[in-house]
Design an enzyme around this catalytic site. Sequence first.
Site, short mmCIF file in Angstrom:
data_model
loop_
_atom_site.label_atom_id
_atom_site.label_comp_id
_atom_site.label_asym_id
_atom_site.label_seq_id
_atom_site.Cartn_x
_atom_site.Cartn_y
_atom_site.Cartn_z
N GLU A 280 23.10 -27.25 6.59
CA GLU A 280 22.15 -28.06 7.36
C GLU A 280 21.39 -27.19 8.37
O GLU A 280 20.20 -27.37 8.58
CB GLU A 280 22.89 -29.19 8.09
CG GLU A 280 23.53 -30.22 7.17
CD GLU A 280 22.55 -30.87 6.21
OE1 GLU A 280 21.40 -31.12 6.62
OE2 GLU A 280 22.93 -31.11 5.05
N ASP A 361 21.30 -23.27 0.98
CA ASP A 361 22.56 -22.75 0.43
C ASP A 361 22.68 -21.25 0.70
O ASP A 361 23.75 -20.75 1.07
CB ASP A 361 22.63 -23.00 -1.09
CG ASP A 361 23.06 -24.43 -1.42
OD1 ASP A 361 23.45 -25.16 -0.49
OD2 ASP A 361 23.01 -24.80 -2.61
ZN LIG Z 1 20.35 -29.79 1.96
#
Ligand SMILES: [Zn+2]
Length: 418
Positions: A280, A361
């Site tokens: 996030e 990611d």
């Molecule tokens: Zn995401």
Amino acid sequence: MNNVFTWVFLAALLLVTGTRLWLAARQARHVQAHREAVPDSFAGTIPLAAHQKAADYTVAKVRVGMLDVLVNAALLLVLTLGGAIQWLSDAWARVAPPFGIAHGVLLIVSVVLLLTLLELPLSIYRTFVIEARFGFNRMTLALYLADLAKQALVSALLGIPLLVLVLWLMARMGDLWWIWVWLAWTGFNLLVLLIYPTFIAPLFNKFSPLADQALARRIESLLARCGFRSSGLYVMDGSKRSSHGNAYFTGFGAAKRIVFFDTLLSRLAPGEIEAVLAHELGHFKRHHVWKRIVVLFAASFALLWALGQLIDQPWFYAGLQVSTQSSATALLLFVLVTPLFTFFLQPLSSLHSRRHEFEADAYAAAHSSAAELVQALVKLYQDNASTLTPDPLHSAFYDSHPPAATRIAKLRTRPAAA
Ligand SMILES: [Zn+2]
């Protein structure tokens, strides 16, 4: 039906509805066809029973989605070619002078209410039949109704003043009214973003400071490593509605809050929670939030310009069986019909969003741990009964997140982070 635009509208409606149903049918078929075996890359981690539950859950959701597509197409036809908008406009003209702001507000609010009420049965079915059947629903009917009442109140308090302002600007600002409306719309959205975490979200959920001190220290150290300042770590009681889990950020500047669903905290280990949060943070650090806001504002600018061109064209109203050419009918028709003409931009927006997911990611892998993130994703996929075998075309068209297998494969092939 005596105008070319009627036929353009009908062709677009047929094409979009047909495409949606075709993609949904593909998804159901693909998921069903892969129901009997867990994909190789998840063979050791996800049991067959969980994989089959995900397949059944996905197919059940797709089927209701198909019904929803048909209901929406029918409602759109009734409102336009069926004459319902014109009928409502005539009916309200007995209460308030037509072309006035009061008449416009009554007309638009009544259409919105009508659509909301007609969509209610499917929403109830989704929550109390499908979500319940797969063990996700924690919502009672009383909570559902209370939510509905609060949502209606918040929408009315925020939406009606905005609508009055927009109709006033349309009436008073001459040919360039659409620029003024765009400024009002942009300001309104920024205002909602600003007040959402402190004034709106607490109406629906309880937010308490994160009590787990060890976890809090771990997260503070991640935030320090990433150079991120926040005004607090909060836990939200998401479990009162659903067992699906999540984590998110809200707010601007130093008022940023980090919010964890209690359902996420109860399922993931501290290292996994850290990795999810790092993902996030990646969205934040790569400016994905602001990029999305800028794209939305640019899109609304283009759309309002288009409405500015259409509003004086009699064929636009006549083609949709409306004879009252007012600001309110123009707004209403435009909002109802535009999605048909922007539908085929959806894959672009999905692609853009999936790119952001890969970037987030990569950020999590660099600042936390790729292995922990993979473990967290596997648990979340299993807990949320998300399918591991989506139809590739359906996924390319709609999915904001890359398919699990692609995402995890990419994380696993990354060089180990320090
Ligand atoms: Zn995401």
